[in-house]
Design an enzyme around this catalytic site. Structure first.
Site, mmCIF file in Angstrom:
data_model
loop_
_atom_site.group_PDB
_atom_site.id
_atom_site.type_symbol
_atom_site.label_atom_id
_atom_site.label_comp_id
_atom_site.label_asym_id
_atom_site.label_seq_id
_atom_site.Cartn_x
_atom_site.Cartn_y
_atom_site.Cartn_z
ATOM 1 N NE ARG A 18 -3.843 -2.381 0.330
ATOM 2 C CZ ARG A 18 -3.510 -3.668 -0.184
ATOM 3 N NH1 ARG A 18 -2.312 -3.781 -0.699
ATOM 4 N NH2 ARG A 18 -4.275 -4.564 0.236
ATOM 5 C CB SER B 231 -8.489 -1.484 4.730
ATOM 6 O OG SER B 231 -9.093 -2.706 4.342
ATOM 7 C CD GLU C 11 -5.574 0.645 2.703
ATOM 8 O OE1 GLU C 11 -5.075 -0.561 3.384
ATOM 9 O OE2 GLU C 11 -6.164 0.379 1.587
HETATM 10 C C1 LIG Z 1 -15.394 -0.566 -0.170
HETATM 11 C C2 LIG Z 1 -14.032 -0.161 -0.637
HETATM 12 C C3 LIG Z 1 -13.273 -1.297 -0.610
HETATM 13 C C4 LIG Z 1 -11.810 -0.936 -0.841
HETATM 14 N N1 LIG Z 1 -10.997 -2.040 -1.144
HETATM 15 C C5 LIG Z 1 -9.896 -1.895 -1.316
HETATM 16 C C6 LIG Z 1 -8.986 -2.948 -1.684
HETATM 17 O O1 LIG Z 1 -9.271 -4.360 -1.528
HETATM 18 N N2 LIG Z 1 -7.611 -2.848 -2.019
HETATM 19 C C7 LIG Z 1 -7.147 -1.515 -1.932
HETATM 20 O O2 LIG Z 1 -5.893 -1.588 -2.221
HETATM 21 N N3 LIG Z 1 -7.690 -0.478 -1.838
HETATM 22 C C8 LIG Z 1 -9.286 -0.788 -1.439
HETATM 23 N N4 LIG Z 1 -9.843 0.379 -1.513
HETATM 24 C C9 LIG Z 1 -9.128 1.742 -1.400
HETATM 25 C C10 LIG Z 1 -9.560 2.338 -2.704
HETATM 26 O O3 LIG Z 1 -10.664 1.986 -3.495
HETATM 27 C C11 LIG Z 1 -8.394 2.566 -3.526
HETATM 28 O O4 LIG Z 1 -7.188 2.981 -2.883
HETATM 29 C C12 LIG Z 1 -8.450 3.272 -5.017
HETATM 30 O O5 LIG Z 1 -7.299 3.208 -5.687
HETATM 31 C C13 LIG Z 1 -8.651 4.546 -4.722
HETATM 32 O O6 LIG Z 1 -8.964 5.337 -5.969
HETATM 33 P P1 LIG Z 1 -9.952 6.472 -6.148
HETATM 34 O O7 LIG Z 1 -9.770 7.054 -7.575
HETATM 35 O O8 LIG Z 1 -10.976 6.600 -5.339
HETATM 36 O O9 LIG Z 1 -8.656 7.630 -5.401
HETATM 37 P P2 LIG Z 1 -9.004 8.638 -4.478
HETATM 38 O O10 LIG Z 1 -9.606 8.373 -2.949
HETATM 39 O O11 LIG Z 1 -9.719 9.774 -5.304
HETATM 40 O O12 LIG Z 1 -7.557 9.389 -4.038
HETATM 41 C C14 LIG Z 1 -6.742 8.544 -3.293
HETATM 42 C C15 LIG Z 1 -5.258 9.318 -3.398
HETATM 43 O O13 LIG Z 1 -4.607 9.032 -4.628
HETATM 44 C C16 LIG Z 1 -4.664 10.636 -5.237
HETATM 45 N N5 LIG Z 1 -4.661 10.476 -6.455
HETATM 46 C C17 LIG Z 1 -5.925 9.808 -7.068
HETATM 47 N N6 LIG Z 1 -5.851 9.772 -8.391
HETATM 48 C C18 LIG Z 1 -4.958 10.582 -8.746
HETATM 49 C C19 LIG Z 1 -4.081 10.948 -10.098
HETATM 50 N N7 LIG Z 1 -4.593 10.653 -11.107
HETATM 51 N N8 LIG Z 1 -2.930 11.222 -9.960
HETATM 52 C C20 LIG Z 1 -2.263 11.625 -8.705
HETATM 53 N N9 LIG Z 1 -2.833 11.301 -7.542
HETATM 54 C C21 LIG Z 1 -4.003 10.813 -7.441
HETATM 55 C C22 LIG Z 1 -5.475 11.391 -4.337
HETATM 56 O O14 LIG Z 1 -5.068 12.843 -4.270
HETATM 57 C C23 LIG Z 1 -5.573 10.860 -3.089
HETATM 58 O O15 LIG Z 1 -4.482 11.048 -2.328
HETATM 59 C C24 LIG Z 1 -11.242 0.075 -1.088
HETATM 60 C C25 LIG Z 1 -12.275 1.152 -0.842
HETATM 61 C C26 LIG Z 1 -13.558 0.874 -0.522
HETATM 62 C C27 LIG Z 1 -14.572 2.435 -0.426
#
Ligand SMILES: Cc1cc2nc3c(=O)[nH]c(=O)nc-3n(C[C@H](O)[C@H](O)[C@H](O)COP(=O)(O)OP(=O)(O)OC[C@H]3O[C@@H](n4cnc5c(N)ncnc54)[C@H](O)[C@@H]3O)c2cc1C
Length: 336
Positions: free
Chosen positions: A161, A235, A331
């Site tokens: 992570r 998480s 995380e």
């Molecule tokens: C129900 C649920 C289950 C999940 N299960 C998992 C799992 O099994 N495994 C796992 O690893 N994660 C999991 N996650 C966490 C999450 O889905 C991941 O971390 C995912 O990659 C976040 O994507 P996002 O586009 O929503 O990012 P955001 O929440 O929008 O951003 C997260 C971070 O990344 C940065 N960011 C986003 N996009 C960019 C970009 N294009 N360039 C630079 N920085 C950027 C943002 O500034 C922020 O700091 C889960 C979340 C939920 C709600």
């Protein structure tokens, strides 16, 4: 030309469902938009699906919602296909696309919320797989250097992570696209117990990327709270890594403490087990709490603020530190 909106509510843009406001908000639809945004004198926050952030305050600056789409094959040979995917693509849509083609590598990561651009940020992982295993390179815009950079897989310094984007490049880049190297003749990773058992129960005759993804989707749908029904970001904490010597000492006191070997000197402890042992599973305080079935998931029961959730997280951390001597790390990315 980009559309700048002022005092924009972020409630619909984070899976915790927390209401805070962005001073400025815009959506990115093409790489050209980045040149225009780069000239704006505001602090920049990149938003994908908002599924890994906790909003604590109003944002002074510009929130840039990445919605750049596109999937192209850049190269292929008999064994592999290289896919260039724009950062605003929805992660699960990409997984389904690759499964439809029969390409291997993303099947264990089905149904993770969010966008492709965020996947390398925390090296998303699930059911025994991590995205670092299929990332070839990441193309970013560097805000300070005002230029495009391409990082190879090893440049990204992927860890559990973790990546360079959470360390030396934190808040310095916008991920614009990611190149994935996928297998045309997939080999399957079903060593993760829950996944292996689910596949056994299904009595699959011929294993395929689709069969694995279907099993993963089934497990996830049953296990994890749906953010559309109850605000959460998956998480909340990472599973802590501790020294083997500390684990052996803890085992004398807590004989059933679960662990996974990392290397000869370290083990990983499931954070959910630690939280459960401290009696927090199902705990509710004010508008927030710990999910009743998933101790690793903090939830918003409707009107929680980011600070309320942080307060609960800190309470959990200090209780675990006192009981086990283990420090939990978040995380989720906190925006404050
Ligand atoms: C129900 C649920 C289950 C999940 N299960 C998992 C799992 O099994 N495994 C796992 O690893 N994660 C999991 N996650 C966490 C999450 O889905 C991941 O971390 C995912 O990659 C976040 O994507 P996002 O586009 O929503 O990012 P955001 O929440 O929008 O951003 C997260 C971070 O990344 C940065 N960011 C986003 N996009 C960019 C970009 N294009 N360039 C630079 N920085 C950027 C943002 O500034 C922020 O700091 C889960 C979340 C939920 C709600």
């Amino acid at each position: 030309m980009i559309l700048l909106q002022q005092q924009f509510s972020l409630k619909q843009f984070n899976t915790f469902g927390i209401e805070t406001f962005a001073e400025y908000f815009t959506e990115l639809h093409s790489a050209n938009d980045i040149n225009e945004i780069a000239t704006l004198p505001y602090k920049k926050y990149i938003l994908g699906g908002g599924s890994n952030i906790l909003l604590c305050t109003n944002i002074n600056g510009i929130v840039i919602h990445n919605a750049i789409k596109g999937i192209t094959i850049t190269k292929e040979d008999t064994k592999y296909v290289w896919l260039n995917v724009m950062a605003g693509e929805i992660w699960h849509d990409l997984v389904l696309y690759t499964i439809d083609k029969g390409w291997g590598g993303l099947e264990n990561l089905a149904l993770i919320p969010g966008t492709v651009g965020a996947a390398p940020i925390q090296n998303i992982g699930a059911y025994g797989a991590e995205v670092k295993n299929v990332i070839d390179s990441v193309c970013c815009w560097h805000w300070e250097e005002k230029k495009w950079i391409t990082l190879s897989n090893s440049d990204c310094h992927f860890g559990y992570r973790d990546s360079i984007f959470k360390n030396s490049l934190k808040d310095k880049t916008l991920v614009c696209s990611v190149v994935f190297k996928l297998k045309k003749q997939p080999d399957f990773n079903i060593t993760y117990n829950i996944l292996g058992n689910e596949l056994k129960n299904r009595a699959i005759k011929e294993l395929s990327v689709k069969a694995i993804a279907d099993a993963v989707i089934h497990i996830r749908t049953q296990k994890l709270p749906n953010p559309k029904e109850i605000g959460n970001a998956g998480s909340f904490f990472k599973n802590p890594t501790i020294a083997l010597s500390q684990y052996i000492a803890l085992q004398k006191q807590f004989s059933d403490i679960p662990h996974y070997p990392i290397d000869t000197d370290h083990v990983k402890i499931p954070a959910g087990w630690l939280i459960e042992q401290c009696g927090f599973k199902g705990y509710i305080t004010g508008h927030t709490g710990v999910h009743k079935n998933q101790a690793l998931v903090l939830v918003n029961y409707g009107n929680a603020t980011g600070y309320e959730i942080i307060e609960l997280a800190e309470k959990i951390c200090s209780t675990i530190k006192n009981k086990f001597g283990i420090l939990l790390e978040m995380e989720v990315q906190v925006w404050k």
